[in-house]
Design a protein around this motif. Structure first.
Motif, PDB file in Angstrom:
ATOM      1  N   LYS A 174       1.310  -1.251  -0.229  1.00  0.00           N
ATOM      2  CA  LYS A 174      -0.272  -0.073  -0.114  1.00  0.00           C
ATOM      3  C   LYS A 174       1.031   0.946   0.327  1.00  0.00           C
ATOM      4  N   PHE A 176       4.021   1.305  -0.717  1.00  0.00           N
ATOM      5  CA  PHE A 176       5.081   1.012  -1.778  1.00  0.00           C
ATOM      6  C   PHE A 176       3.803   2.554  -3.134  1.00  0.00           C
ATOM      7  N   ILE A 177       2.686   1.556  -3.738  1.00  0.00           N
ATOM      8  CA  ILE A 177       2.088   2.184  -4.438  1.00  0.00           C
ATOM      9  C   ILE A 177       1.682   3.570  -4.464  1.00  0.00           C
ATOM     10  N   ASN A 178       1.309   3.902  -3.141  1.00  0.00           N
ATOM     11  CA  ASN A 178       0.812   5.621  -2.850  1.00  0.00           C
ATOM     12  C   ASN A 178       2.131   6.107  -3.328  1.00  0.00           C
ATOM     13  N   TYR A 180       4.718   5.341  -5.370  1.00  0.00           N
ATOM     14  CA  TYR A 180       5.221   4.914  -6.343  1.00  0.00           C
ATOM     15  C   TYR A 180       4.193   6.203  -7.111  1.00  0.00           C
TER      16      TYR A 180
ATOM     17  N   PHE B   6      -3.745  -2.832  -4.759  1.00  0.00           N
ATOM     18  CA  PHE B   6      -2.304  -3.333  -4.030  1.00  0.00           C
ATOM     19  C   PHE B   6      -1.732  -4.060  -4.955  1.00  0.00           C
ATOM     20  N   THR B  10       1.151  -3.402  -7.467  1.00  0.00           N
ATOM     21  CA  THR B  10       2.420  -4.460  -7.212  1.00  0.00           C
ATOM     22  C   THR B  10       3.757  -5.482  -7.498  1.00  0.00           C
ATOM     23  N   ILE B  13       3.970  -4.188 -11.683  1.00  0.00           N
ATOM     24  CA  ILE B  13       4.979  -3.047 -12.001  1.00  0.00           C
ATOM     25  C   ILE B  13       6.703  -3.792 -11.821  1.00  0.00           C
TER      26      ILE B  13
END
Lengths: 182, 181
Positions: A174, A176-178, A180, B6, B10, B13
């Motif tokens: 969570k 990481f995505i925010n 990124y 999410f 992830t 990516i």
């Protein structure tokens, strides 16, 4: 890794444990792409990544006879890399130098490797995002989502429980995505 | 739903990251193998030095042990005596007589060695003898003569006994008998 590669790796480990020098080279060639990639995204500094990869191999291959289960060579290698990375991060001298390294890291490309501009842009953005995670969170994310280790293997490498891996992974993804998409 | 969102993002990516060529240092293999060779050479040098040190120390240790044995079994006067010739041996009484504890001396000879006496024929050829100690005499030693028919190191056991024939002390006299000494 295909099942053929896994068997090949296992047989090379056994041969290397018996002292076959060719097997040592083979082990390097079978794992160096993954290891270099893992260290690069872990360290965000190409020179540090190369140093950690090199030191990890020297330790792993130097003490190969201590590895009781040849099928766990890759996990063992990653565990050594993890320990070397965390030692580096926790060293007071390295903590002070981190700010300086951040501005210089792209100038030090290591051994002259060049990516295409779009690949380089993607890679740079990914590294910058990962850099903003805590080192231990970065490790866990890379082991599961980059290296596709199982929860059990990641738990073994990190020295935590599988339940802990599952719990933390949700929050790390969570974050990481925010970052990124920020 | 959010969790899988999410997770999916992830994983997408990092799937792209895996497909990219991030490059491997062309020197990695060479450097690693060079380090391993250096480690092995250092280990061999250390092992060799250890064995060298061990062989020197063990030689020194053997010498020390032999010396220790020799010191603790040192003969009274350290005799080298000829074979087939009578040798006079002196046993010092020392403090034992002064304390008034010694009443008799028992002397036991090893095989190949016997007492020699021109005046007391009954002693000649004997391998064991019990002598009385005269406390009135001022002499501080007991002499006796032995003769060996064989070469070699021959330990002579001397026991000092009190009035009750209890052993109060004992000594071993090492005499090395040699042909033509």
């Amino acid at each position: 890794m295909s099942s053929k590669d896994v068997l090949d790796l296992e047989s090379q480990v056994r041969r290397a444990q018996k002292g076959d020098p060719q097997a040592l080279s083979q082990l390097l060639r079978l794992t160096q792409v993954r290891m270099s990639r893992f260290c690069l995204y872990l360290c965000h500094d190409p020179q540090l990544a190369q140093d950690i990869a090199q030191d990890s191999y020297v330790r792993a291959l130097g003490d190969l006879r201590k590895l009781k289960d040849p099928t766990k060579f890759v996990s063992w290698l990653f565990k050594i890399a993890k320990n070397l990375f965390l030692d580096h991060v926790k060293s007071p001298r390295n903590a002070r130098n981190e700010a300086l390294e951040d501005s210089q890291s792209e100038a030090r490309k290591g051994d002259g490797f060049q990516q295409s501009s779009s690949d380089a842009e993607f890679s740079l953005h990914l590294k910058d995002t990962l850099k903003r995670l805590e080192p231990e969170d970065r490790l866990l994310l890379l082991l599961i989502d980059l290296e596709e280790r199982t929860y059990f293997e990641a738990a073994e490498i990190l020295g935590i429980s599988e339940a802990n891996v599952r719990f933390r992974l949700h929050h790390i993804r969570k974050e990481f995505i925010n970052k990124y998409e920020d | 739903m959010e969790t899988s969102n999410f997770e999916n993002k992830t994983q997408q990516i990092f799937a792209v990251a895996r497909a990219q060529d991030t490059g491997v240092s062309p020197f990695l293999e060479t450097r690693v193998l060079a380090h391993l060779r250096e480690k092995e050479a250092t280990r061999s040098r250390r092992t060799l030095a250890l064995w060298r040190g061990f062989s020197v120390c063990s030689g020194a240790l053997s010498l020390l042990l032999i010396s220790w044995i020799a010191v603790h079994r040192a003969p009274e006067g350290g005799l080298l005596a000829p074979v087939d010739r009578a040798v006079v041996v002196r046993v010092e009484l020392g403090d034992l007589k002064a304390l008034g504890r010694v009443a008799r001396i028992r002397i036991d000879l090893p095989s190949g060695v016997s007492f020699y006496s021109q005046n007391h024929q009954q002693l000649s050829g004997a391998s064991s003898v019990l002598l009385a100690v005269d406390t009135n005499k001022n002499s501080t030693y007991i002499p006796f003569a032995v003769l060996a028919k064989q070469a070699g190191s021959k330990p002579i056991l001397v026991r000092f006994l009190d009035e009750q024939s209890t052993v109060v002390a004992e000594r071993i006299l090492d005499i090395r008998f040699k042909e033509g000494a």
